[in-house]
Motif scaffolding. Sequence first.
Motif, PDB file in Angstrom:
ATOM      1  N   THR A  90       0.879  -1.246  -0.191  1.00 21.77           N
ATOM      2  CA  THR A  90      -0.163  -0.010   0.031  1.00 21.77           C
ATOM      3  C   THR A  90       1.019   1.462  -0.368  1.00 21.77           C
ATOM      4  O   THR A  90       1.824   1.304   0.558  1.00 21.77           O
ATOM      5  CB  THR A  90      -0.944  -0.062   1.302  1.00 21.77           C
ATOM      6  N   VAL A  92       1.803   5.040  -2.027  1.00 25.44           N
ATOM      7  CA  VAL A  92       1.443   6.328  -3.680  1.00 25.44           C
ATOM      8  C   VAL A  92       2.553   5.220  -4.395  1.00 25.44           C
ATOM      9  O   VAL A  92       3.141   5.858  -4.312  1.00 25.44           O
ATOM     10  CB  VAL A  92       1.552   7.468  -3.406  1.00 25.44           C
ATOM     11  N   GLN A 109      -2.424   5.437  -6.081  1.00 27.37           N
ATOM     12  CA  GLN A 109      -3.638   5.313  -5.179  1.00 27.37           C
ATOM     13  C   GLN A 109      -2.870   3.785  -5.145  1.00 27.37           C
ATOM     14  O   GLN A 109      -4.108   3.505  -5.319  1.00 27.37           O
ATOM     15  CB  GLN A 109      -3.450   5.540  -4.250  1.00 27.37           C
ATOM     16  N   THR A 111      -3.975   0.476  -2.807  1.00 27.97           N
ATOM     17  CA  THR A 111      -4.587   0.160  -1.203  1.00 27.97           C
ATOM     18  C   THR A 111      -4.860  -1.280  -1.721  1.00 27.97           C
ATOM     19  O   THR A 111      -5.614  -1.456  -2.181  1.00 27.97           O
ATOM     20  CB  THR A 111      -5.585   1.414  -0.636  1.00 27.97           C
TER      21      THR A 111
END
Length: 114
Positions: A90, A92, A109, A111
């Motif tokens: 996780t 950027v 991003q 996640t």
Amino acid sequence: QVQLVESGGGLVQPGDSLRLSCAASGTIIGIWNMGWYRQAPGKQRELVAIITSNGDTSYVDSVKGRFTISRDNAKNTMYLQMNSVKPEDTAVYYCNLAAIVPYWGQGTQVTVSS
């Protein structure tokens, strides 16, 4: 003016796959080394993978065997195939073009969460 635009991020579950893209304009990516970096909350930006103008690749140990960096010079686009993702992936993700001056994308991003 060189521009890099990342795409492909999102919310995925552990063990899933994801492919990030970095589309370049204003230069020909085939003549430059390029890389993917990532920055997790509260951590420094780290190098994930690089691909040289010759097509040689290298990876940070934590993603070896799971991630694959590639480039399509005809599409002027670099990719990061992410397999078997983990929560610790996780972050950027940023693409980088190592020209005379470095260029960065805006980030996408990723996640990983169940």
